[in-house]
Design a protein around this motif. Structure first.
Motif, short mmCIF file in Angstrom:
data_model
loop_
_atom_site.label_atom_id
_atom_site.label_comp_id
_atom_site.label_asym_id
_atom_site.label_seq_id
_atom_site.Cartn_x
_atom_site.Cartn_y
_atom_site.Cartn_z
N PRO A 183 56.90 1.16 5.97
CA PRO A 183 57.26 -0.23 6.25
C PRO A 183 58.77 -0.45 6.17
CG PRO A 183 56.24 -0.03 4.08
CD PRO A 183 56.08 1.30 4.75
N VAL A 184 59.34 -0.89 7.27
CA VAL A 184 60.77 -1.16 7.36
C VAL A 184 60.94 -2.60 7.81
CG1 VAL A 184 62.95 -0.50 8.45
CG2 VAL A 184 61.21 1.25 7.95
N ASP A 185 61.84 -3.30 7.19
CA ASP A 185 62.01 -4.73 7.47
C ASP A 185 62.73 -4.91 8.80
OD1 ASP A 185 61.84 -7.42 7.18
OD2 ASP A 185 63.20 -7.58 5.47
N THR A 186 61.95 -5.03 9.86
CA THR A 186 62.49 -5.17 11.21
C THR A 186 61.79 -6.31 11.93
OG1 THR A 186 60.84 -3.70 12.22
CG2 THR A 186 62.84 -2.67 11.33
N PRO A 187 62.39 -6.83 12.99
CA PRO A 187 61.69 -7.83 13.81
C PRO A 187 60.37 -7.31 14.37
CG PRO A 187 64.02 -7.80 14.35
CD PRO A 187 63.78 -6.62 13.43
N GLY A 188 60.30 -6.01 14.65
CA GLY A 188 59.07 -5.44 15.18
C GLY A 188 57.92 -5.53 14.19
N LEU A 189 58.21 -5.26 12.92
CA LEU A 189 57.17 -5.38 11.90
C LEU A 189 56.75 -6.83 11.73
CD1 LEU A 189 55.39 -4.14 9.70
CD2 LEU A 189 57.29 -4.43 8.11
N THR A 190 57.72 -7.71 11.66
CA THR A 190 57.41 -9.13 11.54
C THR A 190 56.56 -9.60 12.72
OG1 THR A 190 59.47 -9.53 10.34
CG2 THR A 190 58.41 -11.44 11.34
N GLY A 191 56.85 -9.07 13.90
CA GLY A 191 56.13 -9.47 15.10
C GLY A 191 54.69 -9.00 15.16
N LEU A 192 54.30 -8.09 14.25
CA LEU A 192 52.90 -7.67 14.21
C LEU A 192 51.99 -8.80 13.75
CD1 LEU A 192 53.18 -4.10 12.64
CD2 LEU A 192 52.49 -4.65 14.97
N ALA A 193 52.54 -9.75 13.01
CA ALA A 193 51.75 -10.88 12.50
C ALA A 193 51.95 -12.09 13.41
CB ALA A 193 52.16 -11.21 11.08
N PRO A 194 50.94 -12.96 13.48
CA PRO A 194 51.02 -14.09 14.40
C PRO A 194 51.92 -15.23 13.93
CG PRO A 194 48.93 -14.11 13.24
CD PRO A 194 49.61 -12.83 12.87
N ASP A 195 52.28 -15.27 12.64
CA ASP A 195 53.14 -16.33 12.14
C ASP A 195 53.88 -15.85 10.90
OD1 ASP A 195 51.42 -16.86 9.78
OD2 ASP A 195 50.04 -17.69 11.25
N ALA A 196 54.86 -16.66 10.45
CA ALA A 196 55.73 -16.24 9.34
C ALA A 196 54.97 -16.04 8.05
CB ALA A 196 56.85 -17.27 9.15
N GLU A 197 54.01 -16.92 7.77
CA GLU A 197 53.25 -16.81 6.52
C GLU A 197 52.47 -15.51 6.46
OE1 GLU A 197 49.75 -19.17 4.03
OE2 GLU A 197 50.72 -20.13 5.75
N ARG A 198 51.81 -15.17 7.57
CA ARG A 198 51.04 -13.93 7.57
C ARG A 198 51.94 -12.70 7.65
NH1 ARG A 198 46.06 -15.58 11.53
NH2 ARG A 198 47.59 -17.12 12.25
N ALA A 199 53.13 -12.86 8.19
CA ALA A 199 54.09 -11.75 8.18
C ALA A 199 54.51 -11.43 6.74
CB ALA A 199 55.32 -12.09 9.03
N ARG A 200 54.76 -12.49 5.94
CA ARG A 200 55.10 -12.27 4.53
C ARG A 200 53.95 -11.61 3.78
NH1 ARG A 200 57.58 -17.34 5.22
NH2 ARG A 200 55.71 -18.40 4.47
N ALA A 201 52.74 -12.05 4.07
CA ALA A 201 51.57 -11.47 3.41
C ALA A 201 51.41 -10.01 3.79
CB ALA A 201 50.32 -12.26 3.78
N LEU A 202 51.65 -9.69 5.07
CA LEU A 202 51.57 -8.31 5.52
C LEU A 202 52.58 -7.43 4.79
CD1 LEU A 202 50.71 -6.02 7.45
CD2 LEU A 202 52.32 -6.96 9.13
N LYS A 203 53.81 -7.92 4.68
CA LYS A 203 54.85 -7.14 4.00
C LYS A 203 54.49 -6.91 2.54
CE LYS A 203 58.55 -8.64 7.10
NZ LYS A 203 59.83 -9.38 7.23
N ASP A 204 53.93 -7.93 1.89
CA ASP A 204 53.52 -7.77 0.48
C ASP A 204 52.47 -6.69 0.34
OD1 ASP A 204 55.26 -9.77 -0.30
OD2 ASP A 204 53.72 -11.34 -0.37
N VAL A 205 51.50 -6.67 1.26
CA VAL A 205 50.45 -5.66 1.22
C VAL A 205 51.03 -4.27 1.43
CG1 VAL A 205 48.43 -4.77 2.44
CG2 VAL A 205 48.58 -7.21 1.91
N LEU A 206 51.93 -4.15 2.39
CA LEU A 206 52.52 -2.85 2.70
C LEU A 206 53.38 -2.34 1.55
CD1 LEU A 206 53.50 -3.39 6.45
CD2 LEU A 206 51.59 -2.06 5.56
N VAL A 207 54.19 -3.20 0.96
CA VAL A 207 55.05 -2.80 -0.15
C VAL A 207 54.22 -2.35 -1.35
CG1 VAL A 207 56.70 -3.66 -1.87
CG2 VAL A 207 57.08 -4.11 0.55
N ALA A 208 53.07 -2.97 -1.53
CA ALA A 208 52.22 -2.60 -2.66
C ALA A 208 51.77 -1.15 -2.59
CB ALA A 208 50.99 -3.52 -2.70
N GLY A 209 51.77 -0.57 -1.39
CA GLY A 209 51.37 0.82 -1.23
C GLY A 209 52.52 1.80 -1.20
#
Length: 250
Positions: A183-209
């Motif tokens: 997981p790298v903090d890029t616009p591409g990763l953020t764009g995997l989620a449909p909105d900002a809230e779910r993008a933050r949640a996705l990053k939290d899940v990924l960082v946990a691993g």
């Protein structure tokens, strides 16, 4: 003296994220970098940042064969040949199995597999013997995270292609390797989620691993690109280099 003085590199998907950081680093190491991406303003900014003496921008989409022809036409017209090819362009969306559509499959495989394949194939006449070809994979290619089925499959295909091409191009001493970021903090990763809230949640899940407990930085991935591009990796081909903070390692 840079590690890539006098060499020519091509970077696809260069308008943001990993591609942009890699283009800047390759140029800093002395390469003239041909950069391509779909967004002209960002591409123009990148060329301005590197300087026109070190970079040439060609707007295009790797999923469109005519755009790849224009890219390599620009390289050919410059009188250069290619020493480093970083086939980085790609993307995807989060879709569970029940939500997958034909458009989703076509978009993801069009960029990540079809576009990447023809990026490399169309470069073959311009690649110098001894060139380095670097494909952007992903830790997703060896995982099974929910909602990543199509994206993960496309990145697994990239890894498979790199093994075959490393064999097919060995007679020309062309090295082919897959670089798989975590997981790298890029616009591409953020764009995997449909909105900002779910993008933050996705990053939290990924960082946990991630054992190192954080997102990667684009500059860290660019360092790995330079290693694979340079003579420091002259005895390295066919590998998958994970730059993932330990995500798939421990």
């Amino acid at each position: 003296m840079g590690r890539l003085d006098g060499r020519t590199a091509v970077v696809t998907g260069a308008t943001s994220g990993i591609g942009r950081a890699a283009a800047v680093r390759l140029a800093a190491e002395g390469a003239h970098v041909f950069v391509t991406g779909r967004r002209e303003p960002e591409l123009r900014d990148l060329v301005a940042e590197i300087g026109e003496a070190g970079a040439t921008g060609v707007v295009g989409d790797v999923a469109v064969p005519a755009d790849l022809d224009r890219l390599y036409g620009a390289v050919r017209e410059s009188g250069r040949r290619v020493d480093v090819l970083f086939a980085n362009a790609g993307g995807g969306e989060i879709k569970r199995l029940e939500d997958v559509t034909e458009r989703h499959v076509d978009f993801t495989f069009g960029a990540n597999v079809k576009g990447l394949l023809f990026t490399v194939q169309k470069a073959l006449p311009l690649l110098n013997d001894g060139a380095s070809v670097i494909l952007t994979g992903s830790t997703a290619g060896s995982g099974g995270n929910e909602g990543f089925g199509v994206y993960s499959a496309s990145k697994a295909a990239v890894r498979s292609l790199s093994r075959t091409w490393a064999n097919e191009l060995k007679a020309r001493n062309i090295r082919v390797n897959t670089l798989s970021p975590g997981p790298v903090d890029t616009p591409g990763l953020t764009g995997l989620a449909p909105d900002a809230e779910r993008a933050r949640a996705l990053k939290d899940v990924l960082v946990a691993g991630v054992p190192l407990g954080r997102m990667g930085r684009t500059e860290e991935i660019a360092d790995a690109v330079v290693f694979l591009a340079s003579d420091q990796s002259s005895f390295v081909t066919g590998i998958e280099l994970f730059v993932d903070g330990g995500q798939r390692q421990v």
